[in-house]
Design a protein around this motif. Structure first.
Motif, PDB file in Angstrom:
ATOM      1  N   ARG A  22       0.350  -0.844  -0.288  1.00 53.83           N
ATOM      2  CA  ARG A  22       0.155  -0.006  -0.195  1.00 53.83           C
ATOM      3  C   ARG A  22       0.561   1.630   0.095  1.00 53.83           C
ATOM      4  NH1 ARG A  22      -5.873  -0.974   2.405  1.00 53.83           N
ATOM      5  NH2 ARG A  22      -6.233  -3.048   1.783  1.00 53.83           N
ATOM      6  N   MET A  23       2.004   0.921   0.653  1.00 56.30           N
ATOM      7  CA  MET A  23       2.778   2.362   0.276  1.00 56.30           C
ATOM      8  C   MET A  23       3.475   2.656  -0.478  1.00 56.30           C
ATOM      9  SD  MET A  23       4.517   2.491   4.769  1.00 56.30           S
ATOM     10  CE  MET A  23       5.774   1.444   4.108  1.00 56.30           C
ATOM     11  N   ASN A  24       4.054   1.423  -1.303  1.00 58.20           N
ATOM     12  CA  ASN A  24       4.283   1.237  -2.896  1.00 58.20           C
ATOM     13  C   ASN A  24       3.361   1.933  -3.604  1.00 58.20           C
ATOM     14  OD1 ASN A  24       7.044   0.723  -2.250  1.00 58.20           O
ATOM     15  ND2 ASN A  24       6.756  -1.501  -2.861  1.00 58.20           N
ATOM     16  N   PHE A  25       1.822   1.754  -3.497  1.00 54.21           N
ATOM     17  CA  PHE A  25       0.777   2.128  -4.421  1.00 54.21           C
ATOM     18  C   PHE A  25       0.837   4.086  -4.338  1.00 54.21           C
ATOM     19  CE2 PHE A  25      -3.255   3.489  -5.086  1.00 54.21           C
ATOM     20  CZ  PHE A  25      -3.880   2.643  -6.267  1.00 54.21           C
ATOM     21  N   ALA A  26       1.185   3.947  -2.992  1.00 44.65           N
ATOM     22  CA  ALA A  26       0.757   5.580  -2.718  1.00 44.65           C
ATOM     23  C   ALA A  26       1.962   6.189  -2.962  1.00 44.65           C
ATOM     24  CB  ALA A  26       0.571   5.934  -1.253  1.00 44.65           C
ATOM     25  N   VAL A  27       3.159   5.484  -2.745  1.00 46.03           N
ATOM     26  CA  VAL A  27       4.164   6.909  -3.304  1.00 46.03           C
ATOM     27  C   VAL A  27       4.559   6.245  -4.992  1.00 46.03           C
ATOM     28  CG1 VAL A  27       6.652   6.413  -3.944  1.00 46.03           C
ATOM     29  CG2 VAL A  27       5.783   5.932  -1.888  1.00 46.03           C
ATOM     30  N   HIS A  28       3.655   4.901  -6.040  1.00 43.03           N
ATOM     31  CA  HIS A  28       2.777   5.380  -7.750  1.00 43.03           C
ATOM     32  C   HIS A  28       2.584   6.264  -7.332  1.00 43.03           C
ATOM     33  CE1 HIS A  28       2.290   2.437 -10.909  1.00 43.03           C
ATOM     34  NE2 HIS A  28       2.378   3.590 -11.095  1.00 43.03           N
ATOM     35  N   VAL A  29       1.177   6.707  -7.222  1.00 45.05           N
ATOM     36  CA  VAL A  29      -0.083   7.873  -6.757  1.00 45.05           C
ATOM     37  C   VAL A  29       0.860   9.335  -6.843  1.00 45.05           C
ATOM     38  CG1 VAL A  29      -2.167   8.960  -6.095  1.00 45.05           C
ATOM     39  CG2 VAL A  29      -1.923   6.318  -6.243  1.00 45.05           C
ATOM     40  N   ALA A  30       1.644   9.275  -6.622  1.00 45.44           N
ATOM     41  CA  ALA A  30       2.085  10.459  -6.144  1.00 45.44           C
ATOM     42  C   ALA A  30       3.319  11.027  -7.112  1.00 45.44           C
ATOM     43  CB  ALA A  30       3.258  10.612  -4.653  1.00 45.44           C
ATOM     44  N   VAL A  31       3.898  10.066  -7.499  1.00 46.69           N
ATOM     45  CA  VAL A  31       4.777  10.252  -8.859  1.00 46.69           C
ATOM     46  C   VAL A  31       4.021  10.126  -9.976  1.00 46.69           C
ATOM     47  CG1 VAL A  31       7.139   9.213 -10.042  1.00 46.69           C
ATOM     48  CG2 VAL A  31       7.049   8.837  -7.602  1.00 46.69           C
ATOM     49  N   PHE A  32       3.223   9.887 -10.299  1.00 45.99           N
ATOM     50  CA  PHE A  32       2.587  10.137 -11.363  1.00 45.99           C
ATOM     51  C   PHE A  32       1.888  11.157 -11.558  1.00 45.99           C
ATOM     52  CE2 PHE A  32      -2.242  10.291 -12.245  1.00 45.99           C
ATOM     53  CZ  PHE A  32      -2.515   9.742 -14.151  1.00 45.99           C
ATOM     54  N   ALA A  33       0.921  11.449  -9.800  1.00 46.93           N
ATOM     55  CA  ALA A  33       0.688  12.823 -10.344  1.00 46.93           C
ATOM     56  C   ALA A  33       1.410  13.933  -9.805  1.00 46.93           C
ATOM     57  CB  ALA A  33       0.080  13.546  -8.771  1.00 46.93           C
ATOM     58  N   ALA A  34       2.910  14.139  -9.366  1.00 50.93           N
ATOM     59  CA  ALA A  34       3.705  15.210  -9.560  1.00 50.93           C
ATOM     60  C   ALA A  34       4.611  15.062 -11.036  1.00 50.93           C
ATOM     61  CB  ALA A  34       5.048  14.946  -9.100  1.00 50.93           C
ATOM     62  N   ILE A  35       4.321  14.357 -11.994  1.00 45.88           N
ATOM     63  CA  ILE A  35       4.997  14.069 -13.539  1.00 45.88           C
ATOM     64  C   ILE A  35       3.744  14.189 -14.184  1.00 45.88           C
ATOM     65  CG2 ILE A  35       5.215  12.811 -15.202  1.00 45.88           C
ATOM     66  CD1 ILE A  35       7.615  11.426 -13.135  1.00 45.88           C
ATOM     67  N   ASN A  36       2.691  13.971 -14.327  1.00 48.47           N
ATOM     68  CA  ASN A  36       0.904  14.109 -14.924  1.00 48.47           C
ATOM     69  C   ASN A  36       0.871  15.852 -14.727  1.00 48.47           C
ATOM     70  OD1 ASN A  36       0.468  12.266 -16.998  1.00 48.47           O
ATOM     71  ND2 ASN A  36       1.772  11.291 -14.862  1.00 48.47           N
ATOM     72  N   SER A  37       1.485  15.888 -14.020  1.00 49.89           N
ATOM     73  CA  SER A  37       0.294  17.207 -13.679  1.00 49.89           C
ATOM     74  C   SER A  37       1.444  18.261 -14.181  1.00 49.89           C
ATOM     75  CB  SER A  37       0.098  17.669 -11.971  1.00 49.89           C
ATOM     76  OG  SER A  37       0.976  17.708 -11.609  1.00 49.89           O
ATOM     77  N   GLY A  38       2.604  18.059 -14.273  1.00 51.66           N
ATOM     78  CA  GLY A  38       3.858  18.420 -14.348  1.00 51.66           C
ATOM     79  C   GLY A  38       4.129  19.212 -16.295  1.00 51.66           C
ATOM     80  N   MET A  39       3.454  17.688 -16.397  1.00 52.84           N
ATOM     81  CA  MET A  39       3.659  18.060 -18.094  1.00 52.84           C
ATOM     82  C   MET A  39       2.263  18.321 -18.821  1.00 52.84           C
ATOM     83  SD  MET A  39       4.818  14.023 -19.193  1.00 52.84           S
ATOM     84  CE  MET A  39       3.822  12.783 -18.426  1.00 52.84           C
ATOM     85  N   TRP A  40       0.923  18.451 -17.852  1.00 50.65           N
ATOM     86  CA  TRP A  40       0.185  18.726 -18.934  1.00 50.65           C
ATOM     87  C   TRP A  40       0.268  20.700 -18.374  1.00 50.65           C
ATOM     88  CZ3 TRP A  40      -3.720  17.606 -22.307  1.00 50.65           C
ATOM     89  CH2 TRP A  40      -3.932  15.815 -21.917  1.00 50.65           C
TER      90      TRP A  40
END
Length: 85
Positions: A22-40
């Motif tokens: 679950r902690m690995n999933f939370a890190v995965h969500v955080a990286v997804f949100a940070a990188i994708n929001s930056g790209m958009w």
């Protein structure tokens, strides 16, 4: 503050495996949100013509949902440790 574990953490411990996944999933969500929001953000701010951006975002979102499906439905967190081959 990170969670404290009352015993020595090992992947053979079912509770620790569940928490770790679950902690690995939370890190995965955080990286997804940070990188994708930056790209958009830069896509909109610079008015770029990045045709690949929706494909990357949707593909990554699919992987994220697959990861969620694994930890929520498929993963076996029973008391028996996984067999190594």
């Amino acid at each position: 503050m990170p969670p404290r574990w009352s015993r020595i953490p090992t992947r053979q411990d079912a509770d620790f495996r569940k928490l770790d996944d679950r902690m690995n999933f939370a890190v995965h969500v955080a990286v997804f949100a940070a990188i994708n929001s930056g790209m958009w953000f830069f896509h909109n701010f610079l008015n770029t013509d990045w045709q690949w951006l929706p494909v990357v975002t949707l593909s990554w979102l699919g992987l994220l949902l697959t990861h969620l499906l694994y930890i929520a439905v498929i993963a076996d967190y029973s008391g028996t440790p996984p067999k190594s081959i």
